[in-house]
Design a protein around this motif. Structure first.
Motif, short mmCIF file in Angstrom:
data_model
loop_
_atom_site.label_atom_id
_atom_site.label_comp_id
_atom_site.label_asym_id
_atom_site.label_seq_id
_atom_site.Cartn_x
_atom_site.Cartn_y
_atom_site.Cartn_z
N GLU A 3 -2.58 9.57 -0.31
CA GLU A 3 -1.61 10.49 0.27
C GLU A 3 -1.13 10.02 1.64
OE1 GLU A 3 -3.24 14.58 -1.86
OE2 GLU A 3 -4.36 13.67 -0.22
N LEU A 4 -2.01 9.38 2.40
CA LEU A 4 -1.61 8.81 3.68
C LEU A 4 -0.51 7.76 3.48
CD1 LEU A 4 -2.15 8.19 6.78
CD2 LEU A 4 -3.69 6.41 5.94
N MET A 5 -0.74 6.86 2.52
CA MET A 5 0.23 5.79 2.30
C MET A 5 1.54 6.35 1.73
SD MET A 5 -0.80 3.05 3.48
CE MET A 5 -2.32 2.60 4.33
N HIS A 42 0.83 -1.21 0.00
CA HIS A 42 0.00 0.00 0.00
C HIS A 42 0.87 1.26 0.00
CE1 HIS A 42 -3.44 -2.57 0.96
NE2 HIS A 42 -4.22 -1.53 0.72
N GLU A 43 1.90 1.25 0.83
CA GLU A 43 2.75 2.43 0.94
C GLU A 43 3.49 2.71 -0.37
OE1 GLU A 43 5.22 1.69 4.29
OE2 GLU A 43 3.63 1.95 5.77
N ARG A 44 4.03 1.65 -0.97
CA ARG A 44 4.78 1.85 -2.22
C ARG A 44 3.86 2.26 -3.36
NH1 ARG A 44 9.91 -2.21 -2.54
NH2 ARG A 44 10.14 -2.70 -0.32
N VAL A 45 2.69 1.64 -3.43
CA VAL A 45 1.73 2.02 -4.47
C VAL A 45 1.26 3.45 -4.25
CG1 VAL A 45 -0.56 1.55 -5.43
CG2 VAL A 45 1.00 -0.34 -4.96
N GLY A 46 0.99 3.81 -2.99
CA GLY A 46 0.56 5.17 -2.69
C GLY A 46 1.57 6.20 -3.14
N LEU A 47 2.84 5.96 -2.85
CA LEU A 47 3.88 6.91 -3.25
C LEU A 47 4.02 6.96 -4.77
CD1 LEU A 47 6.09 8.91 -2.56
CD2 LEU A 47 7.67 6.99 -2.26
N GLU A 48 4.00 5.80 -5.41
CA GLU A 48 4.15 5.76 -6.86
C GLU A 48 3.00 6.48 -7.56
OE1 GLU A 48 5.47 5.17 -10.68
OE2 GLU A 48 6.54 5.06 -8.75
N LEU A 49 1.78 6.27 -7.07
CA LEU A 49 0.63 6.94 -7.69
C LEU A 49 0.67 8.44 -7.42
CD1 LEU A 49 -2.27 4.41 -7.05
CD2 LEU A 49 -0.98 4.80 -9.15
#
Length: 939
Positions: A653-655, A574-581
């Motif tokens: 944005e949280l992730m 979730h964190e990596r996808v959140g940052l990438e998006l």
């Protein structure tokens, strides 16, 4: 013909009456805006010529004529209508006769225009009855034999007051009908009100020039299908378990502040009231600006409001159609019922409604199409399979024929400077084109306030800002969403209501009940009887934890075991996808970011590999299971578009924030320093800061506040001397509430935030005042800090005094409109320290400005800086041209050129407010929007 004048409603009928009167008598008649008009809806100062009839000869009125409009909501078609109209007229005549009224000038002629149709029977008809009553009023007033009785002086005063009034006339609904017949151009402007039954079928019958064969099927099917397709909102879009809920159940009317007047209003009410006016420029009674920009913080409900408004207009347009199914009727009935609860009816002015995702539209710029907004809408209709290719010119015929409501959602998601400028230009072009074609088009744009510096034309766009929910509103919304989610489980609903009420009574938690999204998340956490933390980061993080645990404990699901056994890897994903998006959505073509299954699989591969798994070998099946779980729902990751992503941008944005704050503190702070200027990363930045504050690590708090304090020191490549980042970040941190339970940190943040008044002419002071007052109300120490900073600034140079005075003026104005304690009101009266003289202004050294530009610019940036410097000089005495603004923007996008310009400006900024205003705007719209995603390649 007989027209449905009742349907016009009071706003529409007043507009229509004005348009008809002007068409009938010419430009001698002047329409007046709504408000305290002194009894005048229209007036004429000159000759008004009445055409004759067999019953009433024509005549010319030369003098001051006043027109008053009277609309009855539900005419009965009986003598009661005549009585109602006489009551209205009598009240007006009494007001004109009253010397203490606000009607300063009694006209020579008076005309009453009403939608009430009066029977023309010369003996028993309603028209004769009202005319007889009016005549009787003047006969009695002029009967001097009655002056001997009580109230003699009052009668004489009233008679003298009305002495200038010589003649009057009554225009009833029958006469209005005939004027509509005569003035076909006016009638066509009100088709959205007057056309009955099947809208398109009626228009085809009325308009031989309407290309119905090609247009009618597309518009009918689009309106019907969109009504059903867009009815549901899913809780996974706003924090929930994915169950679709009718939009008309979940939508609420939210509080807004009208920027131009600082008045409180309601978003749905305000927009629908604006839409009830005919906005065809040739007959519009509503002055510019006629369109609206709606701003709202993350989770404030902008998209839900936009979707509901679009549905309301679709329902109004289709309500009388004869080719609807049960599902269509259910949506229309549900929308009408929700509006009834909001004390509204379906819009009287039926507009064809369309919603455009601006981030999707922006992708056309990147693809090289750069097509117009109208062409995009036509292409979207075609793509949805409603018709063969619908040409823009054909859709333009429809826009010129029928009123439109166009909702442009998500300007904030268009971040890349060149693309954003193109999108805003396309919107301006669309509005200007509609105005030039005399089309009745109403445009609503939504955006977050962060990074928005009123780029939409102030001449065309009014601005309203969503404000925080009041406590009672938040609790009511919490009850609504809990009831929808838990249905008939009254015991659990009552328990959630009780937990939310306890939070509302807790000074440390009350500030969380501010937006619909946060209230909904709190209700979900309360459902599991979980605790609340007094900061926004922990609120959203707790939500993830609740949803993850719920998914892990579900029985008979093939993914529960996966989520239990691999919870750390799922969170990492979730964190990596959140940052990438978040990185992708900053780019020109990634506004509505999602990733393909291949990209998701690649990130999952790295997650597993970094943990020591062999995703290409023995653990390949685990990789496949994780990706397969995402095709259903992987906690917060859901199928979206042609791939996967977060349906709630704040959760993305949280992730991203969690990923950014993973690692050594020095590295994390370097990332935060780099991302701080960008409005695109602002909510992510605040979540990241919230995570650091949420941990009881004093050294982290000290380091973060030191970062905020030093953000603008020695940084000249983004106009930091004019548009600083640090003070505004401090305001956002105060507003976020991350330091709410730490008084010492609150004082430190307030000290940093109030430095904003020390900079030359900042543009955002009106936006800061509500927070200044809220914090000053709840904390005396903070109030005293504000007071002391104001006193200090009032002893500074002209720029500081101007800023402090502006803040005081806005506090004084706000205190008149909202309950405010005496101590807070006194902030507006603070004076500079006794005995202290003001600081003299530094000299404005334009020679030094020129020397910096000519001597320090390298060959690589010489031309860019020289052109920008010329634009700066021009801004001293006049508005900059579009070409000059482009030169400034080009310099702002180049760090070296921007640094030179900023250094040069230091010699003149304190005494050149016009220059500062232009450079502040460029800094916020251009320099602050440089892409930063590349800085995060190694995260």
């Amino acid at each position: 013909m007989t027209y449905d004048l009742q349907r016009l409603g009071p706003l529409g009928f007043q507009d229509a009456a004005a348009a008809l009167v002007i068409a009938q008598f010419g430009p001698v008649v002047r329409r007046l805006g709504r408000g305290k008009d002194g009894g005048r809806d229209m007036e004429a100062r000159g000759v008004v010529v009445w055409s004759g009839t067999p019953e009433k000869p024509g005549e010319a009125w030369d003098g001051h004529t006043v027109f008053q409009v009277k609309h009855r909501e539900r005419p009965l078609g009986t003598k009661a209508d005549a009585q109602w109209l006489w009551d209205q007229i009598r009240n007006e005549l009494n007001e004109w006769a009253n010397p203490d009224s606000n009607r300063l000038e009694v006209p020579k002629y008076l005309v009453f225009v009403s939608n009430v149709r009066l029977s023309p029977d010369p003996v028993d008809g309603g028209l004769a009855y009202v005319e007889e009553k009016i005549s009787g009023f003047f006969t009695e007033l002029n009967d001097r034999s009655l002056d001997d009785g009580p109230g003699r002086y009052e009668r004489q005063t009233r008679r003298q007051r009305l002495q200038p009034l010589k003649k009057w006339r009554l225009i009833d609904g029958n006469q209005v009908d005939s004027w509509f017949d005569i003035h076909d151009g006016v009638r066509r402007a009100y088709d959205g009100f007057l056309t009955t039954g099947d809208v398109l079928a009626d228009l085809v019958a009325l308009r031989a020039d309407l290309p119905a064969k090609d247009l009618e099927p597309a518009l009918q099917i689009h309106a019907r299908n969109s009504l059903v397709r867009d009815r549901n909102i899913y809780f996974d879009e706003a924090g929930g378990d994915g169950g679709g809920v009718p939009l008309d159940r979940i939508a609420v009317d939210l509080p807004v502040r009208v920027r131009s007047t600082n008045e409180a209003a309601r978003a749905v009410q305000y927009v629908l009231d604006r839409g009830e006016h005919a906005l065809k420029p040739s007959i519009a009674t509503l002055p510019k600006p006629r369109h609206i920009v709606l701003t709202g913080a993350p989770g404030n409900g902008k998209t839900t409001i936009t979707r509901f408004l679009v549905q309301a207009y679709r329902a109004a347009m289709l309500a009388d159609a004869n080719n609807l199914g049960d599902d269509h009727r259910a949506v229309i009935d549900g929308t009408a019922e929700k509006l009834r609860l909001l004390k509204r009816a379906l819009p009287s002015h039926r507009r064809w409604a369309v919603r455009v995702d601006l981030a999707e539209f922006a992708k056309r710029f990147v693809a090289g199409g750069r097509q117009s907004l109208l062409a995009w809408i036509a292409e979207d209709l075609t793509a949805q399979g409603y018709t063969r290719k619908l040409e823009p010119w054909l859709l333009k015929e429809w826009m010129n024929t029928w009123p439109w409501f166009v909702a442009l959602d998500g300007l904030d998601e268009v971040s890349e400077p060149a693309v954003r400028k193109w999108v805003i230009g396309a919107v301006h072009e669309f509005v200007a084109d509609a105005e030039a074609d005399d089309s009745d088009v109403f445009v609503l744009v939504t955006t977050r306030p962060s990074g928005y510096v009123d780029e939409m034309s102030a001449e065309q766009f009014d601005r309203i800002d969503l404000t925080d929910l009041q406590t009672a509103e938040a609790l009511a919304y919490g009850h609504l969403v809990t009831q929808i989610r838990l249905r008939n489980d009254s015991a659990r609903i009552a328990r959630v209501d009780g937990i939310l009420k306890d939070a509302a009574n807790n000074d440390a938690l009350r500030h969380l009940l501010r937006t619909p999204l946060q209230v909904q998340i709190m209700s979900i956490i309360a459902e599991g009887a979980g605790p609340f933390d007094p900061d926004r980061f922990n609120l959203f993080w707790r939500y993830y934890d609740v949803v993850a645990r719920r998914e892990q404990t579900k029985e008979n699901t093939r993914f529960a075991e996966l989520l239990r056994e691999h919870a750390p890897q799922v969170l990492d994903l979730h964190e990596r996808v959140g940052l990438e998006l978040q990185r992708r959505s900053e780019s020109a073509d990634g506004g509505t970011a999602f990733m393909s299954e291949e990209d998701l699989s690649a990130i999952a591969w790295h997650v597993l590999a970094d943990e020591g798994y062999s995703p290409s070998g023995k653990d390949a099946q685990l990789l496949e299971r994780i990706v397969r779980a995402a095709t259903h729902r992987l906690v917060l990751l859901v199928p979206r578009g042609d791939g996967y992503g977060f349906d709630v941008r704040s959760l993305q944005e949280l992730m991203a924030a969690r990923r950014i704050t993973t690692g050594e503190l020095d590295v994390v702070l370097d990332r935060l320093r780099a991302l701080a200027p960008s409005p695109h990363w602002r909510n992510t930045w605040l979540f990241a800061a919230g995570r650091l504050f949420a941990e009881p690590q004093t050294h982290q708090h000290d380091a973060l506040l030191e970062l905020v304090a030093s953000l603008d020191d020695g940084v000249a490549d983004r106009f930091s001397s004019i548009a600083p980042v640090g003070p505004y970040l401090a305001w956002d941190m105060l507003d976020d509430g991350m330091a709410a339970s730490r008084p010492r940190r609150l004082k430190q943040l307030m000290g940093l935030a109030m430095k904003v008044v020390e900079y030359p002419a900042p543009q955002a002071i009106p936006d800061l005042v509500p927070l200044v007052m809220r914090l000053s109300e709840i904390d005396d120490d903070l109030r005293c800090q504000v007071r002391d900073h104001l006193r200090e600034a009032l002893g500074g140079d002209t720029s500081s005094r101007t800023n402090a005075g502006a803040m005081q003026a806005h506090i004084r104005d706000a205190a008149k409109k909202t309950p405010t304690s005496p101590d807070v009101r006194m902030l507006a009266e603070a004076k500079r320290a006794q005995g202290r003289s003001v600081t003299p202004d530094p000299p404005s050294d334009w020679q030094h400005f020129d020397d910096v530009i000519t001597s320090l610019a390298s060959d690589a940036v010489h031309d860019v800086v020289s052109q920008a410097a010329a634009a700066v000089r021009a801004a001293r005495t006049r508005a900059v041209t579009a070409e000059e603004l482009e030169h400034l923007e080009a310099a702002a996008l180049d760090p070296e050129a921007c640094e030179l310009l900023d250094v040069a400006l230091d010699a003149v900024a304190r005494t050149e407010p016009a220059v500062v205003r232009v450079c502040f705007e460029v800094a916020r719209t251009t320099a602050a929007r440089r892409q930063l995603a590349a800085l995060l390649d190694q995260v």
